[in-house]
Design a protein around this motif. Sequence first.
Motif, PDB file in Angstrom:
ATOM      1  N   TYR A 100     -13.561 -29.056 -17.537  1.00 50.74           N
ATOM      2  CA  TYR A 100     -13.850 -30.485 -17.371  1.00 50.74           C
ATOM      3  C   TYR A 100     -15.123 -30.704 -16.560  1.00 50.74           C
ATOM      4  O   TYR A 100     -15.997 -31.494 -16.943  1.00 50.74           O
ATOM      5  CB  TYR A 100     -12.664 -31.172 -16.684  1.00 50.74           C
ATOM      6  N   LEU A 101     -15.241 -30.001 -15.445  1.00 48.34           N
ATOM      7  CA  LEU A 101     -16.416 -30.175 -14.588  1.00 48.34           C
ATOM      8  C   LEU A 101     -17.686 -29.712 -15.292  1.00 48.34           C
ATOM      9  O   LEU A 101     -18.734 -30.356 -15.214  1.00 48.34           O
ATOM     10  CB  LEU A 101     -16.227 -29.425 -13.267  1.00 48.34           C
ATOM     11  N   ASP A 102     -17.584 -28.588 -15.977  1.00 44.23           N
ATOM     12  CA  ASP A 102     -18.756 -28.065 -16.675  1.00 44.23           C
ATOM     13  C   ASP A 102     -19.195 -29.009 -17.791  1.00 44.23           C
ATOM     14  O   ASP A 102     -20.388 -29.302 -17.948  1.00 44.23           O
ATOM     15  CB  ASP A 102     -18.431 -26.683 -17.247  1.00 44.23           C
ATOM     16  N   ASN A 103     -18.243 -29.512 -18.559  1.00 39.16           N
ATOM     17  CA  ASN A 103     -18.578 -30.412 -19.656  1.00 39.16           C
ATOM     18  C   ASN A 103     -19.129 -31.742 -19.155  1.00 39.16           C
ATOM     19  O   ASN A 103     -20.036 -32.320 -19.770  1.00 39.16           O
ATOM     20  CB  ASN A 103     -17.350 -30.676 -20.529  1.00 39.16           C
ATOM     21  N   SER A 104     -18.598 -32.225 -18.047  1.00 39.19           N
ATOM     22  CA  SER A 104     -19.076 -33.506 -17.532  1.00 39.19           C
ATOM     23  C   SER A 104     -20.533 -33.410 -17.093  1.00 39.19           C
ATOM     24  O   SER A 104     -21.318 -34.349 -17.289  1.00 39.19           O
ATOM     25  CB  SER A 104     -18.195 -33.986 -16.368  1.00 39.19           C
ATOM     26  N   VAL A 105     -20.928 -32.277 -16.518  1.00 43.76           N
ATOM     27  CA  VAL A 105     -22.326 -32.086 -16.137  1.00 43.76           C
ATOM     28  C   VAL A 105     -23.217 -32.099 -17.380  1.00 43.76           C
ATOM     29  O   VAL A 105     -24.292 -32.720 -17.392  1.00 43.76           O
ATOM     30  CB  VAL A 105     -22.511 -30.758 -15.371  1.00 43.76           C
ATOM     31  N   LYS A 106     -22.778 -31.432 -18.420  1.00 42.31           N
ATOM     32  CA  LYS A 106     -23.554 -31.394 -19.659  1.00 42.31           C
ATOM     33  C   LYS A 106     -23.705 -32.794 -20.253  1.00 42.31           C
ATOM     34  O   LYS A 106     -24.781 -33.164 -20.752  1.00 42.31           O
ATOM     35  CB  LYS A 106     -22.886 -30.462 -20.669  1.00 42.31           C
ATOM     36  N   LEU A 107     -22.639 -33.586 -20.207  1.00 43.86           N
ATOM     37  CA  LEU A 107     -22.717 -34.944 -20.747  1.00 43.86           C
ATOM     38  C   LEU A 107     -23.654 -35.816 -19.919  1.00 43.86           C
ATOM     39  O   LEU A 107     -24.389 -36.649 -20.469  1.00 43.86           O
ATOM     40  CB  LEU A 107     -21.318 -35.569 -20.790  1.00 43.86           C
ATOM     41  N   LEU A 108     -23.648 -35.635 -18.612  1.00 46.87           N
ATOM     42  CA  LEU A 108     -24.578 -36.384 -17.765  1.00 46.87           C
ATOM     43  C   LEU A 108     -26.019 -36.017 -18.098  1.00 46.87           C
ATOM     44  O   LEU A 108     -26.902 -36.879 -18.156  1.00 46.87           O
ATOM     45  CB  LEU A 108     -24.283 -36.123 -16.280  1.00 46.87           C
ATOM     46  N   ASP A 109     -26.267 -34.737 -18.323  1.00 51.40           N
ATOM     47  CA  ASP A 109     -27.613 -34.292 -18.702  1.00 51.40           C
ATOM     48  C   ASP A 109     -28.039 -34.906 -20.031  1.00 51.40           C
ATOM     49  O   ASP A 109     -29.198 -35.312 -20.204  1.00 51.40           O
ATOM     50  CB  ASP A 109     -27.659 -32.761 -18.811  1.00 51.40           C
ATOM     51  N   ILE A 110     -27.108 -34.967 -20.980  1.00 54.65           N
ATOM     52  CA  ILE A 110     -27.423 -35.562 -22.276  1.00 54.65           C
ATOM     53  C   ILE A 110     -27.740 -37.048 -22.119  1.00 54.65           C
ATOM     54  O   ILE A 110     -28.691 -37.563 -22.715  1.00 54.65           O
ATOM     55  CB  ILE A 110     -26.254 -35.356 -23.256  1.00 54.65           C
ATOM     56  N   CYS A 111     -26.958 -37.750 -21.306  1.00 53.12           N
ATOM     57  CA  CYS A 111     -27.203 -39.171 -21.070  1.00 53.12           C
ATOM     58  C   CYS A 111     -28.591 -39.403 -20.480  1.00 53.12           C
ATOM     59  O   CYS A 111     -29.310 -40.332 -20.879  1.00 53.12           O
ATOM     60  CB  CYS A 111     -26.142 -39.750 -20.130  1.00 53.12           C
ATOM     61  N   ILE A 112     -28.963 -38.579 -19.523  1.00 54.32           N
ATOM     62  CA  ILE A 112     -30.280 -38.708 -18.895  1.00 54.32           C
ATOM     63  C   ILE A 112     -31.381 -38.494 -19.930  1.00 54.32           C
ATOM     64  O   ILE A 112     -32.377 -39.227 -19.959  1.00 54.32           O
ATOM     65  CB  ILE A 112     -30.418 -37.699 -17.737  1.00 54.32           C
ATOM     66  N   ALA A 113     -31.204 -37.498 -20.801  1.00 54.71           N
ATOM     67  CA  ALA A 113     -32.199 -37.222 -21.838  1.00 54.71           C
ATOM     68  C   ALA A 113     -32.300 -38.389 -22.823  1.00 54.71           C
ATOM     69  O   ALA A 113     -33.405 -38.811 -23.193  1.00 54.71           O
ATOM     70  CB  ALA A 113     -31.839 -35.937 -22.573  1.00 54.71           C
TER      71      ALA A 113
END
Length: 349
Positions: A100-113
């Motif tokens: 969950y924590l790992d995926n949430s970081v990836k989703l935040l990165d995608i949102c920023i991009a």
Amino acid sequence: MSRPQDPHRPFFPFGNPFRMILPKGSYLSPRLLALLNAFEETLAERLRKLKPKDKDEVLSLSWMKLAMELLCETHNDIKTLITDLELPVCDWDEKWIDVYLDNSVKLLDICIALSSEISRLNQGHLLLQCVLRNLDSTSPTQFVRAQSSLDGWRQHISSRNPRVENCCAILESLIESLNLPKVKNSAKGKVLMRAMYGVKVGTVFVCSVFAAAFTGSAKKLTDLSVPDTLLWAETFTELQTNVNGEIRNIFSSGRGTVLKELEAVDVSVKKLCPMIQEGVDPVEAEGLQNLRSDLGRRADKLSEGLDLLTKGVDSFFQIVLTGRDALLCNLRASNTVFDPVNVDEQAVR
């Protein structure tokens, strides 16, 4: 994982994940089964709403805004399910937390991009406004300025954003994590993992469409194959086939721009350029003003669509961030063991 040179091959390298999540012989109480069915039926309905009414809806900003809204609702649904399951964080398996924590970081990165690309596209609106102001006059000097702004706009729109290009690698890592940790001796955990699988599939699909639209590359599309036992499987497969197929058709046609509202502006720009370069005599002045008005309407529609899409991506970012923060607070309160250094470093990237 799916190879770049073979984008049409369905992605399903790890076998059926539900042999781990809901192995043969697993028992769910009527209450848990009702919660799971309700979640999956709601997910199916959200996916059904996303199916385009016609091909012109695909890669329109209005459709992308709807996709982001439904994604937000689905992520809120998983929060509600966790509450309904009465499964406190202290009962979570450490592997679930890591995923969950790992995926949430990836989703935040995608949102920023995605936000950075939407902002970049919207910056082009300033150049179009310069064009419109300069076309208020038919003087040669104003025409030169208008042409310069048009050239600047086309160069700006055709440039690439490295952040969005990197989304592909992030999406690939999210796909790899679809193979969720094995759940033992926890009926509630099995329901949670199966529901999270549905959320992740929908998220990867939407984000891959956005990545393809913003990079101008069909290679960013992902074809996921899901078990047909899921209540939302048929709806998802139809949606994915419909949308991905149309996007590939758009790219194969050789269009310079693929976002519908952006393409509409580009059509107006292409009509204006020859007239500005050749000069306008009094007879053609009315035609020029009609093209100017047309460009103004289309530019405003593009800008409004991008603004609304920005709000949608920002809302998704906040939902993911809030859920992540809530989990971290619960972890600290329950003294659950996790890697605080890694988590904190990722959270502020």
